[in-house]
Design a protein around this motif. Structure first.
Motif, PDB file in Angstrom:
ATOM      1  N   UNK A  30      -9.688  -4.373  11.602  1.00  0.00           N
ATOM      2  CA  UNK A  30     -10.597  -5.347  10.992  1.00  0.00           C
ATOM      3  C   UNK A  30     -10.238  -5.583   9.530  1.00  0.00           C
ATOM      4  N   UNK A  31      -9.864  -4.527   8.829  1.00  0.00           N
ATOM      5  CA  UNK A  31      -9.454  -4.671   7.428  1.00  0.00           C
ATOM      6  C   UNK A  31      -8.190  -5.508   7.314  1.00  0.00           C
ATOM      7  N   UNK A  32      -7.272  -5.296   8.245  1.00  0.00           N
ATOM      8  CA  UNK A  32      -6.037  -6.063   8.241  1.00  0.00           C
ATOM      9  C   UNK A  32      -6.311  -7.540   8.474  1.00  0.00           C
ATOM     10  N   UNK A  33      -7.188  -7.853   9.415  1.00  0.00           N
ATOM     11  CA  UNK A  33      -7.472  -9.264   9.688  1.00  0.00           C
ATOM     12  C   UNK A  33      -8.139  -9.924   8.482  1.00  0.00           C
ATOM     13  N   UNK A  34      -8.974  -9.170   7.755  1.00  0.00           N
ATOM     14  CA  UNK A  34      -9.587  -9.737   6.546  1.00  0.00           C
ATOM     15  C   UNK A  34      -8.540 -10.015   5.480  1.00  0.00           C
ATOM     16  N   UNK A  35      -7.610  -9.090   5.316  1.00  0.00           N
ATOM     17  CA  UNK A  35      -6.543  -9.291   4.331  1.00  0.00           C
ATOM     18  C   UNK A  35      -5.710 -10.520   4.695  1.00  0.00           C
ATOM     19  N   UNK A  36      -5.382 -10.660   5.968  1.00  0.00           N
ATOM     20  CA  UNK A  36      -4.583 -11.799   6.411  1.00  0.00           C
ATOM     21  C   UNK A  36      -5.303 -13.115   6.160  1.00  0.00           C
ATOM     22  N   UNK A  37      -6.608 -13.141   6.410  1.00  0.00           N
ATOM     23  CA  UNK A  37      -7.376 -14.369   6.222  1.00  0.00           C
ATOM     24  C   UNK A  37      -7.481 -14.750   4.748  1.00  0.00           C
ATOM     25  N   UNK A  38      -7.466 -13.753   3.865  1.00  0.00           N
ATOM     26  CA  UNK A  38      -7.641 -14.007   2.438  1.00  0.00           C
ATOM     27  C   UNK A  38      -6.325 -14.076   1.682  1.00  0.00           C
ATOM     28  N   UNK A  39      -5.228 -13.898   2.372  1.00  0.00           N
ATOM     29  CA  UNK A  39      -3.944 -13.736   1.698  1.00  0.00           C
ATOM     30  C   UNK A  39      -3.584 -14.901   0.800  1.00  0.00           C
ATOM     31  N   UNK A  41      -5.746 -17.134  -0.514  1.00  0.00           N
ATOM     32  CA  UNK A  41      -6.827 -17.637  -1.352  1.00  0.00           C
ATOM     33  C   UNK A  41      -7.282 -16.653  -2.424  1.00  0.00           C
ATOM     34  N   UNK A  42      -7.174 -15.353  -2.157  1.00  0.00           N
ATOM     35  CA  UNK A  42      -7.653 -14.347  -3.097  1.00  0.00           C
ATOM     36  C   UNK A  42      -6.622 -13.244  -3.273  1.00  0.00           C
ATOM     37  N   UNK A  43      -6.631 -12.594  -4.433  1.00  0.00           N
ATOM     38  CA  UNK A  43      -5.768 -11.420  -4.586  1.00  0.00           C
ATOM     39  C   UNK A  43      -6.144 -10.368  -3.547  1.00  0.00           C
ATOM     40  N   UNK A  44      -5.184  -9.938  -2.783  1.00  0.00           N
ATOM     41  CA  UNK A  44      -5.460  -9.009  -1.685  1.00  0.00           C
ATOM     42  C   UNK A  44      -5.544  -7.572  -2.187  1.00  0.00           C
ATOM     43  N   UNK A  45      -6.612  -6.890  -1.799  1.00  0.00           N
ATOM     44  CA  UNK A  45      -6.738  -5.475  -2.081  1.00  0.00           C
ATOM     45  C   UNK A  45      -6.028  -4.695  -0.974  1.00  0.00           C
ATOM     46  N   UNK A  46      -5.808  -3.434  -1.230  1.00  0.00           N
ATOM     47  CA  UNK A  46      -5.106  -2.599  -0.251  1.00  0.00           C
ATOM     48  C   UNK A  46      -6.059  -1.522   0.272  1.00  0.00           C
ATOM     49  N   UNK A  47      -6.761  -1.797   1.395  1.00  0.00           N
ATOM     50  CA  UNK A  47      -7.723  -0.827   1.916  1.00  0.00           C
ATOM     51  C   UNK A  47      -7.101   0.205   2.844  1.00  0.00           C
ATOM     52  N   UNK A  48      -5.818   0.061   3.158  1.00  0.00           N
ATOM     53  CA  UNK A  48      -5.225   0.815   4.266  1.00  0.00           C
ATOM     54  C   UNK A  48      -5.022   2.306   3.998  1.00  0.00           C
ATOM     55  N   UNK A  49      -4.589   2.729   2.808  1.00  0.00           N
ATOM     56  CA  UNK A  49      -4.404   4.177   2.612  1.00  0.00           C
ATOM     57  C   UNK A  49      -5.684   4.973   2.827  1.00  0.00           C
ATOM     58  N   UNK A  50      -6.824   4.468   2.338  1.00  0.00           N
ATOM     59  CA  UNK A  50      -8.082   5.189   2.496  1.00  0.00           C
ATOM     60  C   UNK A  50      -8.490   5.251   3.965  1.00  0.00           C
ATOM     61  N   UNK A  51      -8.268   4.171   4.686  1.00  0.00           N
ATOM     62  CA  UNK A  51      -8.594   4.152   6.108  1.00  0.00           C
ATOM     63  C   UNK A  51      -7.751   5.178   6.851  1.00  0.00           C
ATOM     64  N   UNK A  96       2.187  -2.034   8.205  1.00  0.00           N
ATOM     65  CA  UNK A  96       2.215  -3.497   8.145  1.00  0.00           C
ATOM     66  C   UNK A  96       1.567  -3.982   6.852  1.00  0.00           C
ATOM     67  N   UNK A  97       0.397  -3.405   6.508  1.00  0.00           N
ATOM     68  CA  UNK A  97      -0.307  -3.845   5.306  1.00  0.00           C
ATOM     69  C   UNK A  97       0.496  -3.627   4.045  1.00  0.00           C
ATOM     70  N   UNK A  98       1.179  -2.504   3.950  1.00  0.00           N
ATOM     71  CA  UNK A  98       2.016  -2.213   2.783  1.00  0.00           C
ATOM     72  C   UNK A  98       3.079  -3.282   2.602  1.00  0.00           C
ATOM     73  N   UNK A 179      11.876 -11.029   5.400  1.00  0.00           N
ATOM     74  CA  UNK A 179      10.567 -10.408   5.189  1.00  0.00           C
ATOM     75  C   UNK A 179       9.617 -10.729   6.332  1.00  0.00           C
ATOM     76  N   UNK A 180       9.576 -11.993   6.721  1.00  0.00           N
ATOM     77  CA  UNK A 180       8.642 -12.375   7.773  1.00  0.00           C
ATOM     78  C   UNK A 180       9.041 -11.803   9.131  1.00  0.00           C
ATOM     79  N   UNK A 181      10.322 -11.733   9.397  1.00  0.00           N
ATOM     80  CA  UNK A 181      10.769 -11.118  10.654  1.00  0.00           C
ATOM     81  C   UNK A 181      10.354  -9.652  10.707  1.00  0.00           C
ATOM     82  N   UNK A 182      10.509  -8.966   9.591  1.00  0.00           N
ATOM     83  CA  UNK A 182      10.106  -7.564   9.512  1.00  0.00           C
ATOM     84  C   UNK A 182       8.612  -7.423   9.783  1.00  0.00           C
ATOM     85  N   UNK A 183       7.816  -8.319   9.223  1.00  0.00           N
ATOM     86  CA  UNK A 183       6.374  -8.266   9.421  1.00  0.00           C
ATOM     87  C   UNK A 183       5.988  -8.540  10.866  1.00  0.00           C
TER      88      UNK A 183
END
Length: 209
Positions: A30-39, A41-51, A96-98, A179-183
């Motif tokens: 869910x955090x990843x999908x939020x980051x993707x949706x905001x990529x 429009x907004x500076x993306x935060x990195x919630x993944x290490x804590x998760x 992926x998020x990194x 980069x995109x192929x890697x992602x």
């Protein structure tokens, strides 16, 4: 009908730890999908290490509980396989998020709307399958969930191939293509981990049916 509750007795803590681990896996998606949706429009935060740290703690607690209290007909390797694949979902999401947040300037045209929907659907199925282990559940029901995860993973593979084809045939800069192929390939790994979870749960239910 299969009931892990009957196999494990009334070890509610065991179920709580498994379900907590599944919830952390879903939260990571869910955090990843939020980051993707905001990529864009907004500076993306990195919630993944804590998760992932939370998931790692949940996996460690499950392992400790298994070692200290788990004396049942169920084989330890089944529980360990389940804990392992649950841990690998947020691990794949974090990877992926990194990469995603390293170079957003090279993600022009990186559209994942369909994949986002499929990821959220897969996360819901994963959580549901783990929760159902607490209750009586038919092999047919679990097989239906497993088949759905297999279908989602197969459709994700097809989408990835289409996306990479567009990268190779379009007018893109070389670095952006790399980069995109890697992602895309890292995203495929998340779908694979969800499918793996379905397979593990199915094998457990089948063994103890």
């Amino acid at each position: 009908m299969f009931s892990l509750q009957r196999v494990l007795g009334r070890d509610h803590r065991f179920f709580e730890l498994m379900e907590s681990s599944a919830e952390e896996a879903r939260t990571s998606i869910q955090s990843l999908t939020r980051v993707l949706k905001q990529l864009n429009s907004n500076p993306a935060q990195d919630p993944f290490p804590e998760i992932r740290r939370k998931e790692k703690r949940a996996a460690a607690q499950l392992s400790e509980h298994l070692c200290s209290t788990f004396v049942t007909p169920m084989e330890r390797e089944d529980v360990e396989a389940l804990a392992n694949v649950l841990y690998k979902i947020p691990k794949a999401v974090e990877k992926f998020g990194e990469r995603l947040l390293l170079a957003p300037q090279h993600l022009e045209g990186f559209e994942l709307a369909r994949q986002i929907q499929m990821l959220e659907q897969a996360a819901d199925v994963v959580t549901k399958m783990v929760r159902e282990l607490r209750h009586d559940v038919s092999l047919e029901t679990i097989k239906g969930h497993t088949d759905l995860l297999q279908k989602i993973e197969g459709e994700a593979d097809k989408l990835m191939i289409d996306c990479i084809h567009r990268l190779y045939t379009g007018n893109h800069n070389t670095l952006g293509v790399v980069i995109q192929k890697d992602l895309y390939e890292l995203l495929e790994r998340i779908f694979d981990r969800c499918r793996d979870l379905g397979n593990v749960v199915f094998r457990i239910v089948l063994k103890y049916s």
